[in-house]
Scaffold this motif. Structure first.
Motif, PDB file in Angstrom:
ATOM      1  N   TYR A   1     -16.264  -3.120  -5.725  1.00  0.00           N
ATOM      2  CA  TYR A   1     -15.058  -2.583  -6.357  1.00  0.00           C
ATOM      3  C   TYR A   1     -15.140  -2.728  -7.872  1.00  0.00           C
TER       4      TYR A   1
ATOM      5  N   SER B   1      -4.890  -1.899 -11.585  1.00  0.00           N
ATOM      6  CA  SER B   1      -4.039  -0.710 -11.626  1.00  0.00           C
ATOM      7  C   SER B   1      -3.006  -0.776 -12.738  1.00  0.00           C
TER       8      SER B   1
ATOM      9  N   SER C   1       0.804  -1.214   0.000  1.00  0.00           N
ATOM     10  CA  SER C   1       0.000   0.000   0.000  1.00  0.00           C
ATOM     11  C   SER C   1       0.841   1.270   0.000  1.00  0.00           C
TER      12      SER C   1
ATOM     13  N   SER D   1       1.491   1.847  -3.755  1.00  0.00           N
ATOM     14  CA  SER D   1       0.464   1.454  -4.713  1.00  0.00           C
ATOM     15  C   SER D   1      -0.448   2.643  -5.025  1.00  0.00           C
ATOM     16  N   SER D   2      -1.262   2.497  -6.067  1.00  0.00           N
ATOM     17  CA  SER D   2      -2.147   3.570  -6.516  1.00  0.00           C
ATOM     18  C   SER D   2      -3.457   3.520  -5.741  1.00  0.00           C
ATOM     19  N   LYS D   3      -4.338   4.507  -6.056  1.00  0.00           N
ATOM     20  CA  LYS D   3      -5.634   4.569  -5.383  1.00  0.00           C
ATOM     21  C   LYS D   3      -6.524   3.394  -5.759  1.00  0.00           C
ATOM     22  N   TRP D   4      -6.210   2.708  -6.885  1.00  0.00           N
ATOM     23  CA  TRP D   4      -7.009   1.586  -7.312  1.00  0.00           C
ATOM     24  C   TRP D   4      -6.456   0.251  -6.815  1.00  0.00           C
TER      25      TRP D   4
ATOM     26  N   GLN E   1       0.671   8.781 -13.227  1.00  0.00           N
ATOM     27  CA  GLN E   1       0.094   9.940 -12.566  1.00  0.00           C
ATOM     28  C   GLN E   1       0.418  11.229 -13.297  1.00  0.00           C
TER      29      GLN E   1
ATOM     30  N   THR F   1      -5.308  -2.945  -0.341  1.00  0.00           N
ATOM     31  CA  THR F   1      -3.992  -2.331  -0.068  1.00  0.00           C
ATOM     32  C   THR F   1      -2.848  -2.940  -0.866  1.00  0.00           C
TER      33      THR F   1
ATOM     34  N   GLN G   1     -15.768   3.951 -13.714  1.00  0.00           N
ATOM     35  CA  GLN G   1     -14.610   4.807 -13.966  1.00  0.00           C
ATOM     36  C   GLN G   1     -14.033   4.579 -15.363  1.00  0.00           C
TER      37      GLN G   1
END
Length: 505
Positions: A466, A427, A337, A340-343, A433, A347, A473
Motif C-alpha cells: 500500500y 486520505s 468503509s 471513506s475514500s478509495k485510499w 472529489q 476499509t 500516486q
C-alpha cells in the motif's frame, strides 16, 4: 467582495460569527476551539493556477493568443481546501506530467499564488509568509528568496525547465543579497534575514533529487541556528520572531535525526533559555524533547551501541504521554468503509480537522515506530546471543529469555498498530472529489513515512504494498520525482534516501 472577519470554523461552515473574545458563540455552541480572528487588512492569496490554466487551454483550442490581463491575479482570502494547479487539471487529455503553457507575464503571479496558497499550506511558513510579502522590506534579499522558492516549487509541479531556470536565477540573487545582510551587524539580526536563510534551505530541499545527502538544506539549517544565537533575547519580542525561532529549532532537530547525530548541547541550552518566551502549548514545542531523545538514540544505533531496549522504551513512553497532552480539537475521527475514500486502508480512514494535525500525529507515530524497530532488533540480537559464552553484553538490562521474547513480540504487535494508524491518515491529504480526488501538495510530507514503512521488513506485506502504491500516486499527482524514486528504491530493495527534510517542509 469584502473579506470576512469571522473565525475560521464559522467561515468554513458559513455561519454568522459574533466575533466575541476569547471565543465566539457559535464555537461555544459547537464545543470546538475558536481559532480567533484575522486581520482583514492583511494581504491574502487565492490559488488561481487552475483557472488560468483552463483559460489558456481554451485560448489554445480556439487558436487565439493569450489575451489575459492582470485581473487574473488575485489577493483574496486563502481557502482551507487547497486546489491543484494547471498541470493536474488538463482539459486537452494530456499527460499530468506535461506542463501547461502560461503567458510569460503571468508566470511569476501564478507561481506565487501556487506557492502561497498550496505549497506552504500546513507548513511552518504558512502563518507569516503570505502577510510578509505585501509589506515594506528592509533588505533586498527577501523578494528574490520568495520568488526562488515559488518558481522552484511551481517548476517541480509543472516540470517546466524554464521555470527552474528562473528559480535558480532568483536563488543566486537571493544568496548574494543574503550574504550581504549577514555581513552587516544590523541586518544580520533582522527577521527577514532569518526568513531568507530558511527559504534558501527550502529551495535546496525542493531541487534535491536524491543520490546524495541534502547537504544544501543542512548547511542553511545550521546557518539559521547561528543566527538564533546572534539574535539573542530581543528576537522574542514579536510573534513572527517567535514563530521563526520555533521553525528553526524544529529544522535543526529534524536535521540531527536525519544525519544520525545527537542534538548539540549548546543548542539544547539555547532552547532552554528561550523556553519562557515560547508557547508551551505549540505542538512543535511539546514534541521537541522527544525529538531530542530520538536523535540521540538514532545516533547510538548508527554507532553500533548495544543494549538499547530500555532507552527505546523510555522514549516510547514519552511519546505516549505526549498523546495525552494533545488538545481535543487535534484528535482524529475514524471513518468506516461506507463513507471513506478509495485510499482508505483496511476499509477505514482517519479524519483530522486540518492536515497540520495529521502531521503532528504522524510525527509521534514515526518516533514510536523507530523505537519499536529498535526494540525488536535488539531483543532479537539478545535472544541469539544471551546463552552463548562471552556474549552477555547484550543482556545487561534484561537477561531473561521470556522477558526478551516478550519485548520482541510486543514490538512486532505495536509496529502493526502504528503502520495501520499511519496509513489511515493518507486520505487526509487528498483533494475533495469535486477537485479530482488527487493528492494535494502537502502530501509531500507522506514521502518520508511511506518510504520508511515500505522499506522495513518488519512491517506487513500489505502495508508495504500500500505504501509503495501511495508513493507512485503522489509522484504522479504532484510531479514529484522524489516520490517515484522512493517507490523504485523500495521495490528494488536498494538503499533508500532519507526524505525526512521533505516531511517537515
Amino acid at each position: 467582495g469584502r473579506p470576512s472577519a469571522a473565525c475560521q470554523p464559522c467561515r468554513i461552515s458559513r455561519l454568522k460569527c459574533d466575533q466575541k473574545t476569547p471565543t465566539c458563540t457559535q464555537c461555544i455552541r459547537k464545543r470546538i476551539t475558536c481559532s480567533g480572528y484575522r486581520d482583514v487588512s492583511a494581504p491574502r492569496w487565492r490559488d488561481e493556477t487552475s483557472r488560468v490554466g483552463h483559460k489558456v487551454q481554451r485560448a489554445k483550442q480556439k487558436g487565439s493568443h493569450f489575451g489575459l490581463d492582470h485581473s487574473t491575479r488575485s489577493h483574496a482570502q486563502i481557502q482551507d481546501t487547497k486546489t491543484g494547479v494547471a498541470s493536474s487539471h488538463r482539459q486537452d487529455g494530456g499527460s499530468p506530467h506535461s506542463p501547461v503553457a502560461l503567458p510569460p507575464q503571468h508566470l511569476k503571479d501564478v507561481a506565487l499564488d501556487f506557492f502561497m496558497c498550496s505549497f506552504i499550506y500546513a507548513s511552518p511558513f504558512e502563518p507569516y509568509l503570505p502577510q510578509l510579502y505585501g509589506m515594506k522590506h528592509s533588505t533586498q534579499a527577501i523578494l528574490p528568496a520568495i520568488h526562488a522558492a515559488a518558481f522552484a516549487t511551481f517548476a517541480q509541479r509543472t516540470r517546466d525547465g524554464n521555470l527552474m531556470k528562473k528559480a535558480r536565477s532568483n536563488y543566486s540573487n537571493a544568496l548574494l543579497h543574503t550574504n550581504k545582510s549577514l555581513s552587516s551587524p544590523r541586518n544580520a539580526l533582522l527577521d527577514e534575514t532569518l526568513i531568507c536563510v530558511l527559504l534558501l534551505g527550502l529551495f535546496e530541499a525542493v531541487v534535491f533529487k536524491g543520490g546524495q545527502s541534502p547537504e544544501g538544506w543542512t548547511a542553511h539549517t545550521l546557518g539559521a541556528v547561528q543566527l538564533l544565537r546572534l539574535r539573542g533575547a530581543d528576537q522574542f519580542r514579536s510573534k513572527t520572531a517567535r514563530q521563526l525561532f520555533t521553525q528553526t529549532i524544529t529544522n535543526i532537530r529534524t536535521s540531527c535525526i536525519q544525519r544520525r547525530v545527537p542534538v548539540p548541547q549548546e543548542f539544547l541550552d539555547l532552547v532552554k533559555e528561550a523556553s519562557p518566551f515560547l508557547d508551551s502549548g505549540h505542538p512543535c514545542i511539546q514534541i521537541g524533547p522527544i525529538l531530542d531523545q530520538a536523535a540521540t538514540l538514532r545516533s547510538r544505533v548508527a554507532a553500533g551501541t548495544v543494549d538499547l531496549i530500555d532507552a527505546a522504551l523510555e522514549v516510547d513512553q514519552g511519546a505516549i504521554a505526549l498523546c495525552e497532552l494533545i488538545e481535543p480539537n487535534m484528535k482524529f475521527t475514524p471513518k468506516t468503509s461506507e463513507i471513506s475514500s478509495k485510499w482508505a486502508y483496511l476499509t477505514m480512514e482517519y479524519h483530522y480537522l486540518t492536515r497540520r494535525h495529521a502531521k503532528v500525529w504522524n510525527t509521534i507515530r514515526m518516533i514510536r515506530m523507530f523505537m519499536h524497530i529498535t526494540i525488536w532488533v535488539h531483543s532479537s540480537l539478545s535472544l541469539q546471543r544471551t546463552f552463548q559464552p562471552g556474549e552477555t553484553e547484550y543482556c545487561s538490562a534484561v537477561d531473561s529469555y521470556e522477558e526478551l521474547l516478550h519485548y520482541r513480540n510486543m514490538a512486532a504487535k505495536k509496529l502493526l498498530e502504528l503502520e495501520t494508524d499511519l496509513l489511515r491518515s493518507v486520505s487526509c491529504f487528498l483533494e475533495p472529489q469535486s477537485l479530482g480526488g488527487k493528492f494535494c501538495t502537502s502530501a509531500r510530507c507522506l514521502i518520508w513515512p511511506l518510504t520508511v514503512l515500505a522499506h522495513s521488513e518488519l512491517n506487513s506485506p500489505s502495508a508495504r504494498k500500500y505504501a509503495v502504491s501511495c508513493l507512485y500516486q503522489i509522484g504522479e499527482d504532484l510531479n514529484m520525482e522524489q516520490a517515484i524514486a522512493a517507490a523504485k528504491m523500495t521495490r528494488e530493495m536498494n538503499h533508500h534516501e532519507d526524505w525526512l527534510h521533505l516531511y517537515h517542509l
